[in-house]
Write an enzyme that holds these catalytic residues in place. Structure first.
Site, mmCIF file in Angstrom:
data_model
loop_
_atom_site.group_PDB
_atom_site.id
_atom_site.type_symbol
_atom_site.label_atom_id
_atom_site.label_comp_id
_atom_site.label_asym_id
_atom_site.label_seq_id
_atom_site.Cartn_x
_atom_site.Cartn_y
_atom_site.Cartn_z
ATOM 1 N N HIS A 121 -1.783 15.911 0.103
ATOM 2 C CA HIS A 121 -0.421 15.668 0.582
ATOM 3 C C HIS A 121 0.599 16.620 -0.043
ATOM 4 C CE1 HIS A 121 0.923 13.683 -3.191
ATOM 5 N NE2 HIS A 121 -0.340 13.317 -3.266
ATOM 6 N N ASP A 122 1.558 17.025 0.772
ATOM 7 C CA ASP A 122 2.683 17.858 0.346
ATOM 8 C C ASP A 122 2.279 19.261 -0.093
ATOM 9 O OD1 ASP A 122 4.921 15.783 0.477
ATOM 10 O OD2 ASP A 122 3.531 14.793 -0.880
ATOM 11 N N GLY A 139 -2.569 16.891 -4.391
ATOM 12 C CA GLY A 139 -1.250 16.908 -3.796
ATOM 13 C C GLY A 139 -0.332 17.917 -4.452
#
Length: 258
Positions: A121-122, A139
């Site tokens: 994520h991100d 992430g």
């Protein structure tokens, strides 16, 4: 003849360009947009909000745009954005962002993500990058253009992988990797620069020689990072490539791989 296999499941809210191909038993969920010329193989799961650009190819058993398992995630609407001309091979997993960071995971253009790699994520992947089989990005990882991460490379959250850098197989990266630097090992150690990659991409011999000297300044002269950066001030004005190397070190927040 329809380019969408009748055994595929397409959510009514999904937006697909007219020439998108979708293979059997694939699922295209709500909030997914797919640009022209993209091919989705069989047994692929796409979950939105996700925007996929033009002329990508996603192979079987990949899961793209799923919720992150990050414990902070509570179901907020976040995104995945994928650019153009990417190849995403078998079994790849790419998660959407979290509102605590960018709320978006981003994959640029002309990247090759090989089998069973994971993009957390991100994370932000630039252009022309290669993630070899089983590479895993936690992430918040940033990977700059033309970086190559060899098989089974592991990258800790919030690390920044510089442009044109290279990791050997099985490398465990816990600190930032400066631009052009080659790292190996667990934990990762800087070994050299990606000179072969530079030559393949048309870097001049003068630029390569300047980068070789800059690498020695940072890694071989026993200087602190601050002292080394001072020594690179003049060469960085003469060679843009050295400026990229220097700037990637200055921007580090986790400390650089030494």
């Amino acid at each position: 003849m329809s380019l969408i296999d009748p055994r595929a499941i397409i959510d009514p809210s999904a937006v697909l360009a007219a020439d998108v191909e979708v293979g059997p038993w694939s699922i295209v969920g709500a909030g997914v947009e797919i640009g022209e010329g993209t091919v989705i193989g069989p047994h692929v799961i796409l979950k939105g909000p996700t925007r996929i650009g033009k002329h990508n190819r996603i192979y079987q058993f990949s899961s793209v745009g799923e919720d992150t398992p990050d414990m902070k995630y509570k179901g907020e609407e976040t995104r995945l954005v994928i650019g153009d001309h990417n190849i995403i091979r078998e079994g790849v997993t790419i998660h959407r962002g979290t509102v605590q960071d960018r709320a978006e995971t981003t994959l640029g253009d002309h990247n090759l993500v090989m089998a069973y790699a994971h993009i957390g994520h991100d994370s932000v992947i630039g252009n022309h990058c290669i993630l070899v089989n089983n590479t895993a990005l936690a992430g918040h990882v940033h990977v700059d253009d033309w970086a190559i991460l060899s098989g089974f490379t592991l990258v800790h959250q919030y690390c920044h992988i510089g442009a044109h850098s290279f990791s050997g197989m099985g490398t465990a990266i816990g600190k930032d990797v400066p631009a052009f630097v080659t790292v190996f090992g667990n934990p990762a150690e800087a070994r050299s620069m990606n000179f072969e990659g530079m030559r393949r991409r048309g870097f001049s011999e003068d630029a390569i020689h300047a980068l070789r000297r800059a690498y020695k300044t940072v890694y071989r002269q026993g200087l602190t990072v601050e002292q080394a950066l001072t020594e690179l001030t003049e060469p960085a004005t003469l060679f843009p490539e050295v400026a990229v190397f220097r700037d990637s070190i200055q921007a580090s927040t986790r400390g650089i791989t030494r």
